[in-house]
Scaffold this active site. Structure first.
Site, PDB file in Angstrom:
ATOM      1  NE  ARG A  43       4.361  -3.290  -6.498  1.00 14.37           N
ATOM      2  CZ  ARG A  43       5.478  -3.882  -6.149  1.00 14.37           C
ATOM      3  NH1 ARG A  43       6.525  -3.855  -6.934  1.00 14.37           N
ATOM      4  NH2 ARG A  43       5.575  -4.517  -4.987  1.00 14.37           N
ATOM      5  CD  GLU A  49       7.616  -0.050  -1.573  1.00 12.99           C
ATOM      6  OE1 GLU A  49       6.558  -0.661  -1.805  1.00 12.99           O
ATOM      7  OE2 GLU A  49       8.371   0.389  -2.465  1.00 12.99           O
ATOM      8  CG  ASP A  52      -0.205  -1.967   0.143  1.00 10.62           C
ATOM      9  OD1 ASP A  52       0.464  -2.189   1.180  1.00 10.62           O
ATOM     10  OD2 ASP A  52      -0.226  -2.758  -0.824  1.00 10.62           O
ATOM     11  CB  SER A 151       6.721 -12.359 -10.243  1.00 15.43           C
ATOM     12  OG  SER A 151       7.050 -12.818  -8.951  1.00 15.43           O
ATOM     13  CG  ASP A 195       2.052  -5.774  -5.038  1.00 12.84           C
ATOM     14  OD1 ASP A 195       2.386  -4.594  -4.849  1.00 12.84           O
ATOM     15  OD2 ASP A 195       2.478  -6.724  -4.374  1.00 12.84           O
TER      16      ASP A 195
END
Ligand code: GLA
Length: 461
Positions: A43, A49, A52, A151, A195
């Site tokens: 993503r 940013e 979350d 990743s 993510d």
């Protein structure tokens, strides 16, 4: 030969990668073994940013860079994982109620995290680990590692879906997202759930407005002439190293800010800034920051002892309450409360404004919000670097409407919002003014909002 069930979320190269892994899998599992294949995207976060884990919203897109897994159910109770990139060594572990992690930094900890998350989830619903089977798992990851593009979440999501699929366990995507959201806690990062949710719930050509507690995601159409240039600084943002301790420190600072603010506003039991925002719906970010300032005027950078004294608890009790995991140790540097809260609270306002800006196709406004976000991350959250700052300046100078670091920061990538016609200029400027002088191989691309994770079956033909 293998044939995969058609699924429009997979592009031709992803199907090729699955076919390649299927050949490897068949060499172990036999030509007729039923195989499943999973695709999970990384993503890029547009805005929101470091919000979350405070339970506050984010606005990411799933990207057209993915992890592909092919898995074969095995009769044993071992999970055996192979990576097509041989620098990630083969790993094998037994299924048990509590799976011990490998040493810090081992790539397969993300696979273990996913399997552990699924075991916990299904055990709580009556499916015991003794009823679960192992698998041979073949991984091909093409989300650039340690670049702030998730990743690790793509690996965790694909591993969880593969493990569930070989065991015939199903979950709606939103529940799977909630299940894997906390998976990185297993590797000692107190991460939020952005993510994994983006990887599971992404939609083509859409960003996702994601809210937490309870998790929900609303797709927001990307304006037609918007293009996203994502550029990797080459500065490694490896979450198993320095980034992790800085990240966990930020989580603690935000939790402390929530408690101090709750005490100032007499809100009772509050754990995260999202709780405060929920209870004080009509308050602006700036008003909440003023309240926090008034509450702790001369103690804005306390250590845990001072913060505990302020809250009437011992240092050790406070550490236990603020840290999710006894393995996590905070060094004794003072904690920044006010600046961190100011970032998180103002960023939350920017997320809401960004959703409206995108919906109304006001790309200039979206760009401005992204620039403000970067400034706030650099000055108040202190998670930017000189290189990331240089890159955003460079992108803006070449015509990007807005540019900011994306992901946890401390290295990794930037995302630049451009009008389609300006993309070439922005990329050329990054190449000439950032990559060439720093001697770094250019690593930038136009990324597209892509569909979330999915599972297909590969039948022997
Ligand atoms: C990392 C974490 C996410 C989120 C971002 C910062 O990517 O995994 O949960 O906190 O950092 O927004």
């Amino acid at each position: 030969m293998s044939t995969a069930t058609p699924n429009p979320a997979w592009d031709a190269s992803e199907l090729d990668r699955a076919a390649f892994l299927a050949r490897e899998a068949r060499a172990f599992a036999g030509a007729d073994a039923p195989l499943i294949a999973v695709r999970a995207p990384g993503r890029v976060n547009l805005i929101g940013e470091h919000t979350d884990y405070s339970g506050l919203p984010v606005l990411p897109v799933a990207i057209d860079r993915s992890v592909i897994i092919v898995a074969a159910r095995s009769l044993s109770r071992e999970i055996s994982v192979y990576n097509s990139d041989r620098s990630y060594p083969h790993r094998e572990f037994a299924l048990e109620r509590k799976i011990p992690p490998y040493a810090t930094g081992d790539w397969a900890n993300y696979v273990k995290a996913a399997v552990q998350g699924a075991i916990d989830h299904f055990a709580a619903r009556g499916v015991e680990v003794s009823a679960m089977r192992g698998a041979r798992v073949f991984v091909d990851g093409r989300v650039p590692p340690a670049a702030g593009l998730s990743s690790s979440a793509a690996l965790t999501v694909s591993s969880a879906l593969a493990f569930m699929a070989v065991n015939g366990l199903e979950l709606p995507a939103i529940d799977a997202a909630a299940m894997v959201a906390r998976s990185e806690w297993y590797v000692g990062t107190m991460a939020g759930g952005m993510d994994q949710a983006a990887s599971l719930l992404g939609q083509r050509d859409h960003a996702l407005f994601i809210e937490f507690n309870p998790l929900r995601a609303i797709p927001v159409k990307m304006p037609i002439d918007a293009a996203l240039v994502v550029a990797d600084s080459g500065e490694v943002a490896d979450k198993s190293g320095k980034v992790r301790s800085e990240y966990n420190r930020r989580v603690v600072e935000c939790r402390l800010a929530a408690r101090l603010l709750a005490r100032a506003l007499k809100l009772g039991d509050v754990q995260i800034l999202g709780d405060v925002v929920g209870l004080m719906k009509n308050w602006k970010a700036s008003e909440l920051v003023t309240a926090l300032k008034g509450a702790v005027p001369d103690l804005l950078s306390p250590d845990l002892v001072q913060a505990g004294a302020l809250l009437g608890v011992s240092r050790d009790d406070l550490a236990r309450e603020l840290l999710d995991d006894s393995r996590i140790v905070l060094d004794s540097r003072p904690l920044e409360i006010l600046k961190r809260a100011r970032h998180v609270l103002s960023e939350t306002e920017r997320v809401f404004r960004a959703v409206i800006a995108l919906e109304e196709g006001r790309l200039d406004e979206m760009g401005r919000l992204m620039n403000d976000s970067h400034r706030s991350l650099a000055e108040d959250f202190e998670c930017s670097t000189a290189r990331l700052d240089r890159m955003v300046e460079c992108a803006r100078g070449a015509g990007a409407l807005g540019a900011r670091l994306t992901g946890a920061g401390f290295g990794g990538s930037i995302v630049a919002l451009c009008r389609s016609g300006d993309v070439d200029r922005v990329i050329a400027a990054l190449d000439a003014d950032y990559y060439a002088p720093s001697g770094i191989e250019p690593a930038r691309a136009i990324l597209h909002a892509s569909p979330g994770a999915s599972v297909i079956e590969i039948a022997a033909a």
